[in-house]
Design a protein around this motif. Structure first.
Motif, PDB file in Angstrom:
ATOM      1  N   TYR A   1       0.438  -1.138   0.442  1.00 36.08           N
ATOM      2  CA  TYR A   1       0.363   0.139   0.098  1.00 36.08           C
ATOM      3  C   TYR A   1       0.568   1.900  -0.098  1.00 36.08           C
ATOM      4  N   PHE A   2       2.355   0.808   0.745  1.00 37.28           N
ATOM      5  CA  PHE A   2       3.102   2.234   0.869  1.00 37.28           C
ATOM      6  C   PHE A   2       3.195   2.523  -0.843  1.00 37.28           C
ATOM      7  N   CYS A   3       4.521   1.306  -1.033  1.00 34.79           N
ATOM      8  CA  CYS A   3       4.896   1.431  -2.833  1.00 34.79           C
ATOM      9  C   CYS A   3       3.604   1.925  -3.674  1.00 34.79           C
ATOM     10  N   PHE A   4       2.199   1.663  -3.762  1.00 34.65           N
ATOM     11  CA  PHE A   4       1.574   1.928  -4.107  1.00 34.65           C
ATOM     12  C   PHE A   4       1.192   3.195  -4.542  1.00 34.65           C
ATOM     13  N   SER A   5       1.219   4.155  -2.948  1.00 35.89           N
ATOM     14  CA  SER A   5       0.499   5.543  -3.115  1.00 35.89           C
ATOM     15  C   SER A   5       1.546   6.581  -3.358  1.00 35.89           C
ATOM     16  N   LEU A   6       3.056   5.820  -3.368  1.00 35.32           N
ATOM     17  CA  LEU A   6       3.925   6.377  -3.943  1.00 35.32           C
ATOM     18  C   LEU A   6       3.868   6.755  -5.061  1.00 35.32           C
ATOM     19  N   SER A   7       3.714   5.017  -5.497  1.00 29.64           N
ATOM     20  CA  SER A   7       4.158   5.475  -7.590  1.00 29.64           C
ATOM     21  C   SER A   7       2.659   6.265  -8.335  1.00 29.64           C
ATOM     22  N   VAL A   8       1.501   6.593  -6.859  1.00 33.25           N
ATOM     23  CA  VAL A   8       0.112   7.562  -7.272  1.00 33.25           C
ATOM     24  C   VAL A   8       1.209   8.903  -7.377  1.00 33.25           C
ATOM     25  N   VAL A   9       1.598   9.387  -6.112  1.00 33.55           N
ATOM     26  CA  VAL A   9       2.507  10.656  -6.014  1.00 33.55           C
ATOM     27  C   VAL A   9       3.380  10.342  -7.023  1.00 33.55           C
ATOM     28  N   PHE A  10       4.358   9.863  -7.621  1.00 27.61           N
ATOM     29  CA  PHE A  10       5.559   9.939  -8.742  1.00 27.61           C
ATOM     30  C   PHE A  10       4.358  10.363 -10.006  1.00 27.61           C
TER      31      PHE A  10
ATOM     32  N   ALA B   1      10.493   4.126 -13.047  1.00 26.37           N
ATOM     33  CA  ALA B   1      10.161   4.145 -11.459  1.00 26.37           C
ATOM     34  C   ALA B   1       9.059   3.804 -10.354  1.00 26.37           C
ATOM     35  N   VAL B   2       7.745   4.312 -11.658  1.00 27.93           N
ATOM     36  CA  VAL B   2       6.717   3.512 -11.061  1.00 27.93           C
ATOM     37  C   VAL B   2       5.824   2.046 -11.551  1.00 27.93           C
ATOM     38  N   GLY B   3       6.894   1.779 -12.440  1.00 26.00           N
ATOM     39  CA  GLY B   3       6.335   0.565 -12.647  1.00 26.00           C
ATOM     40  C   GLY B   3       7.084  -0.338 -11.625  1.00 26.00           C
ATOM     41  N   VAL B   4       8.907  -0.244 -10.865  1.00 24.60           N
ATOM     42  CA  VAL B   4       9.109  -0.818  -9.911  1.00 24.60           C
ATOM     43  C   VAL B   4       8.340  -1.196  -8.434  1.00 24.60           C
ATOM     44  N   LEU B   5       7.904   0.840  -8.165  1.00 26.16           N
ATOM     45  CA  LEU B   5       7.309   0.356  -6.887  1.00 26.16           C
ATOM     46  C   LEU B   5       5.749  -0.857  -7.120  1.00 26.16           C
ATOM     47  N   LEU B   6       5.323  -0.333  -9.108  1.00 29.26           N
ATOM     48  CA  LEU B   6       4.637  -0.722  -8.163  1.00 29.26           C
ATOM     49  C   LEU B   6       4.614  -3.115  -8.253  1.00 29.26           C
ATOM     50  N   GLY B   7       5.809  -3.311  -8.522  1.00 34.85           N
ATOM     51  CA  GLY B   7       6.116  -4.522  -9.070  1.00 34.85           C
ATOM     52  C   GLY B   7       5.712  -5.597 -10.096  1.00 34.85           C
ATOM     53  N   ASN B   8       5.612  -4.341 -10.820  1.00 34.77           N
ATOM     54  CA  ASN B   8       5.712  -5.210 -12.057  1.00 34.77           C
ATOM     55  C   ASN B   8       6.638  -4.632 -13.643  1.00 34.77           C
ATOM     56  N   SER B   9       7.273  -4.371 -12.886  1.00 38.52           N
ATOM     57  CA  SER B   9       8.691  -4.205 -13.607  1.00 38.52           C
ATOM     58  C   SER B   9       9.800  -3.841 -13.253  1.00 38.52           C
ATOM     59  N   GLN B  10      10.225  -4.811 -11.948  1.00 41.58           N
ATOM     60  CA  GLN B  10      11.497  -4.560 -10.861  1.00 41.58           C
ATOM     61  C   GLN B  10      12.619  -5.000 -12.046  1.00 41.58           C
TER      62      GLN B  10
ATOM     63  N   ASN C   1      15.481  14.912  -6.342  1.00 41.86           N
ATOM     64  CA  ASN C   1      16.817  15.359  -7.672  1.00 41.86           C
ATOM     65  C   ASN C   1      15.625  15.531  -8.983  1.00 41.86           C
ATOM     66  N   THR C   2      15.206  14.063  -9.147  1.00 48.62           N
ATOM     67  CA  THR C   2      14.836  13.532 -10.335  1.00 48.62           C
ATOM     68  C   THR C   2      12.724  13.283 -10.346  1.00 48.62           C
ATOM     69  N   VAL C   3      12.617  13.496  -8.997  1.00 46.57           N
ATOM     70  CA  VAL C   3      11.147  13.888  -9.084  1.00 46.57           C
ATOM     71  C   VAL C   3      11.054  15.065  -9.128  1.00 46.57           C
ATOM     72  N   ILE C   4      11.311  15.522  -7.845  1.00 47.38           N
ATOM     73  CA  ILE C   4      10.413  16.856  -7.092  1.00 47.38           C
ATOM     74  C   ILE C   4      10.865  18.203  -8.002  1.00 47.38           C
TER      75      ILE C   4
END
Length: 306
Positions: free
Chosen positions: A20-29, A79-88, A276-279
């Motif tokens: 849930y934390f990684c999913f929320s972070l992927s949404v933010v990203f 990075a979003v794919g990595v956080l969702l676990g389907n593109s690590q 550096n890369t997102v914000i």
């Protein structure tokens, strides 16, 4: 060497935590990425369609906005794919390519910010000869030199990293391919890569930061000579947005790269890299919009026409 296996791909861990934390972070990203692209494209379109913004300062700003779009694109979707676990998983070739483009675009940004500081120095310290000195040809040469220098500097590092041998395990404690992470995984001598990384960092980051700092020393000394407070404030407003961006970018970049490689600091590097890369690419268009009167005036006219 008989027990070593050739690594064909790496596994990016991303951030630790629950799904849930990684999913929320992927949404933010994802939201930040969308806003970054929209904000920087808007600045390019605004400058392109507004006649009184066709000046060297906004020409370089368009270059910076164009760069920010590709800089964040080289990192955030993966990075979003990595956080969702389907593109690590990431292949060795793609990993080197991501490293090359991220660091090349980052180096180009250092040079562009230094060029923008030099442009403000000429505009404030030598206003009478500014128009003739900062000609279209010279601005194009400065812009092209920034892009060429950024990509050439990192070509050496990317080649040296690609020559390293990697053995099991192939886990990268990051959401992108970073030089420090690959150095930590290599099973061969990395002293040459570490030395080259340090010297390239000094040349790119410290040299461009020095040009920026010297330019602002002259700018501030010139502003202090202006007798009226209103005149000082008006002059300083033309470079306050750039100074804010410079402080944010160089502060985080120097922390990340102007130091010897330290594998035990990878977690902190990951946190600062996300900034550096997102914000930072997201902040830049808002900083230039909110702290620049000409851009705000042009935006107001654009909205009134709509």
């Amino acid at each position: 060497m008989g027990n070593h296996t050739s690594v064909q791909e790496f596994i990016l861990l991303g951030f630790p935590g629950t799904w849930y934390f990684c999913f929320s972070l992927s949404v933010v990203f994802s939201l930040m990425y969308g806003l970054t692209v929209i904000g920087n494209v808007s600045i390019i379109v605004l400058v392109w369609t507004t006649a009184h913004l066709h000046t060297p300062m906004y020409y370089f700003l368009c270059n910076l906005s164009f760069l920010e779009i590709w800089y964040t694109t080289a990192c955030v979707p993966k990075a979003v794919g990595v956080l969702l676990g389907n593109s690590q998983a990431i292949s060795f070739t793609v990993c080197i390519l991501q490293l090359f483009f991220l660091f090349s675009l980052g180096s180009t940004e250092c040079f562009l910010l230094a060029v923008m500081a030099y442009d403000r120095y000429q505009a404030i310290c030598h206003p009478l000869r500014y128009t003739s000195f900062m000609s279209n040809t010279f601005c194009t040469q400065l812009s092209f030199g920034s892009w060429l220098g950024g990509f050439l500097a990192i070509s050496v590092l990317a080649f040296l990293v690609s020559r390293l041998s990697f053995c099991s395990p192939n886990i990268i404690n990051h959401f992108l391919c970073d030089i420090d992470s690959l150095i930590a995984l290599s099973c061969t001598d990395t002293s040459l890569v570490e030395l080259a990384t340090f010297f390239v960092s000094i040349i790119v980051v410290v040299a461009s930061c020095a040009v920026t700092l010297i330019s602002y020393i002259y700018i501030i000394s010139t502003i202090l000579k202006i007798r009226s407070a209103q005149g000082q404030q008006k002059t300083f407003s033309t470079c306050s947005a750039h100074l804010t961006v410079v402080t944010i970018w160089f502060g985080s970049t120097i922390f990340l790269y102007v130091k010897p490689s330290a594998p035990n600091s990878l977690d902190m590097n990951k946190l600062v890299n996300s900034f550096n890369t997102v914000i930072t690419p997201l902040l830049n268009p808002f900083i230039y919009t909110l702290r620049n009167r000409e851009v705000k005036r042009a935006l107001g006219k654009a909205f009134s026409r709509l």
